[in-house]
Write a protein that holds these residues in place. Structure first.
Motif, PDB file in Angstrom:
ATOM      1  N   ALA A  59       0.866  -1.183   0.000  1.00 43.55           N
ATOM      2  CA  ALA A  59       0.000   0.000   0.000  1.00 43.55           C
ATOM      3  C   ALA A  59       0.900   1.230   0.000  1.00 43.55           C
ATOM      4  CB  ALA A  59      -0.912  -0.014   1.220  1.00 43.55           C
ATOM      5  N   ASP A  60       1.571   1.429  -1.099  1.00 43.49           N
ATOM      6  CA  ASP A  60       2.547   2.507  -1.241  1.00 43.49           C
ATOM      7  C   ASP A  60       2.288   3.199  -2.574  1.00 43.49           C
ATOM      8  OD1 ASP A  60       5.298   3.446  -2.446  1.00 43.49           O
ATOM      9  OD2 ASP A  60       5.571   3.422  -0.272  1.00 43.49           O
ATOM     10  N   VAL A  61       2.096   4.499  -2.529  1.00 44.99           N
ATOM     11  CA  VAL A  61       1.693   5.240  -3.723  1.00 44.99           C
ATOM     12  C   VAL A  61       2.716   5.121  -4.847  1.00 44.99           C
ATOM     13  CG1 VAL A  61       1.144   7.530  -4.637  1.00 44.99           C
ATOM     14  CG2 VAL A  61       0.285   6.849  -2.395  1.00 44.99           C
ATOM     15  N   SER A  62       3.991   5.280  -4.535  1.00 50.98           N
ATOM     16  CA  SER A  62       5.006   5.240  -5.590  1.00 50.98           C
ATOM     17  C   SER A  62       5.092   3.851  -6.220  1.00 50.98           C
ATOM     18  CB  SER A  62       6.373   5.661  -5.041  1.00 50.98           C
ATOM     19  OG  SER A  62       6.818   4.770  -4.041  1.00 50.98           O
ATOM     20  N   THR A 195      15.432  20.311 -14.718  1.00 50.73           N
ATOM     21  CA  THR A 195      15.770  18.919 -14.417  1.00 50.73           C
ATOM     22  C   THR A 195      16.225  18.856 -12.975  1.00 50.73           C
ATOM     23  OG1 THR A 195      16.501  18.549 -16.687  1.00 50.73           O
ATOM     24  CG2 THR A 195      17.151  16.920 -15.042  1.00 50.73           C
ATOM     25  N   LEU A 196      15.334  18.336 -12.124  1.00 46.75           N
ATOM     26  CA  LEU A 196      15.656  18.209 -10.712  1.00 46.75           C
ATOM     27  C   LEU A 196      15.988  16.764 -10.390  1.00 46.75           C
ATOM     28  CD1 LEU A 196      12.834  20.453  -9.214  1.00 46.75           C
ATOM     29  CD2 LEU A 196      15.216  21.067  -9.576  1.00 46.75           C
ATOM     30  N   SER A 197      16.460  16.550  -9.198  1.00 43.80           N
ATOM     31  CA  SER A 197      16.790  15.198  -8.761  1.00 43.80           C
ATOM     32  C   SER A 197      15.594  14.287  -8.917  1.00 43.80           C
ATOM     33  CB  SER A 197      17.221  15.213  -7.290  1.00 43.80           C
ATOM     34  OG  SER A 197      17.317  13.905  -6.780  1.00 43.80           O
ATOM     35  N   SER A 198      15.835  13.055  -9.354  1.00 45.71           N
ATOM     36  CA  SER A 198      14.749  12.092  -9.538  1.00 45.71           C
ATOM     37  C   SER A 198      14.362  11.408  -8.239  1.00 45.71           C
ATOM     38  CB  SER A 198      15.165  11.022 -10.562  1.00 45.71           C
ATOM     39  OG  SER A 198      16.304  10.319 -10.098  1.00 45.71           O
ATOM     40  N   ARG A 199      14.994  11.808  -7.139  1.00 42.96           N
ATOM     41  CA  ARG A 199      14.669  11.184  -5.860  1.00 42.96           C
ATOM     42  C   ARG A 199      13.244  11.509  -5.460  1.00 42.96           C
ATOM     43  NH1 ARG A 199      18.093  13.261  -1.363  1.00 42.96           N
ATOM     44  NH2 ARG A 199      16.931  11.693  -0.201  1.00 42.96           N
ATOM     45  N   HIS A 200      12.571  10.532  -4.885  1.00 45.78           N
ATOM     46  CA  HIS A 200      11.265  10.791  -4.304  1.00 45.78           C
ATOM     47  C   HIS A 200      11.160   9.994  -3.019  1.00 45.78           C
ATOM     48  CE1 HIS A 200       9.859   6.829  -5.636  1.00 45.78           C
ATOM     49  NE2 HIS A 200      10.382   7.105  -6.805  1.00 45.78           N
ATOM     50  N   LEU A 201      10.239  10.405  -2.173  1.00 53.02           N
ATOM     51  CA  LEU A 201      10.109   9.750  -0.881  1.00 53.02           C
ATOM     52  C   LEU A 201       9.254   8.506  -1.008  1.00 53.02           C
ATOM     53  CD1 LEU A 201       9.556  12.820   1.458  1.00 53.02           C
ATOM     54  CD2 LEU A 201      11.674  11.598   0.951  1.00 53.02           C
ATOM     55  N   ALA A 202       9.829   7.377  -0.695  1.00 54.83           N
ATOM     56  CA  ALA A 202       9.093   6.122  -0.686  1.00 54.83           C
ATOM     57  C   ALA A 202       9.555   5.329   0.520  1.00 54.83           C
ATOM     58  CB  ALA A 202       9.355   5.326  -1.971  1.00 54.83           C
ATOM     59  N   ARG A 203       8.705   4.460   0.988  1.00 54.62           N
ATOM     60  CA  ARG A 203       9.075   3.658   2.141  1.00 54.62           C
ATOM     61  C   ARG A 203      10.201   2.705   1.768  1.00 54.62           C
ATOM     62  NH1 ARG A 203       3.273   1.402   3.669  1.00 54.62           N
ATOM     63  NH2 ARG A 203       4.481  -0.025   4.953  1.00 54.62           N
TER      64      ARG A 203
END
Length: 223
Positions: A59-62, A195-203
């Protein structure tokens, strides 16, 4: 002597899998019966389309956003509209159970933002910026105060909420449209990086149950 009773606040644990989401929905008496069935059906349909158990889907959006990128209506012999409805109902199910944050209050653009958008040379640029403008207006961030850090915060906000568009592309389109208005109007506002960092917050994977350890391999397996 007065006795003060202190009650500990109850913190509801967020569901870890789509099976957990379905269980919470099934026990939720606040939802009308038809709506509850639709939301649970979206979980069942997602599991069927991906050929796996709902207990194996985080159950994780990314993760779910990436999962839906691999799906095609023809795989499940359904229409594109049906697939869109499944995704929309799944997003609603995640929001109802706390996985997706509640929507921000409806906020009208500030005067500064309305003036900024008046400089847009094309309607599509205003459209690309609409969600970002609401995001900034709610946080009292005016066009002159927009920085790459603000855009990164917007990316994080999107990552936690949307199952449809790729947040990275949304952010890039937003920056391009923002810069185009600045250039056209000759505004004294710094341009944004497109062009920003491709990092995103995921568990982190180690926060999931051991039974979910194979979900990455399943995602990477060709359909």
């Amino acid at each position: 002597m007065a006795i003060r009773i202190i009650r500990k606040a109850t913190v509801r644990k967020l569901p870890e899998t789509l099976a957990d989401v379905a269980d919470l929905l099934a026990k939720d008496g606040t939802l009308p019966g038809n709506r509850r069935r639709d939301l649970i059906s979206s979980i069942t349909s997602t599991a069927r389309l991906t050929a796996r158990q709902s207990s194996d889907i985080p159950a994780d959006v990314s993760v779910l956003r990436d999962l839906f990128k691999t799906l095609h209506p023809a795989q499940g012999r359904i229409s594109s509209k049906r697939l869109s409805n499944i995704r929309a109902d799944l997003a609603a199910a995640l929001q109802h159970t706390g996985v997706i944050p509640v929507p921000d209050p409806d906020t009208k653009p500030s005067m500064a933002w309305r003036k900024f958008l008046d400089h847009a040379p094309a309607k599509h640029q205003s459209w690309f910026l609409s969600r970002f403008v609401r995001f900034c207006s709610l946080r009292q961030i005016e066009p002159a105060n927009v920085t790459d850090a603000v855009v990164r915060d917007f990316r994080t906000w999107l990552d936690a909420r949307i199952l449809t568009n790729d947040p990275k592309k949304v952010v890039k389109d937003t920056a391009v449209a923002f810069n185009a208005i600045i250039k056209r109007a000759g505004l004294d506002i710094p341009l944004l990086a497109t062009t920003l960092s491709s990092r995103h917050l995921a568990r982190r994977l180690d926060t999931y149950p051991a039974s979910l350890g194979r979900h990455r391999a399943l995602l990477e397996t060709p359909a």
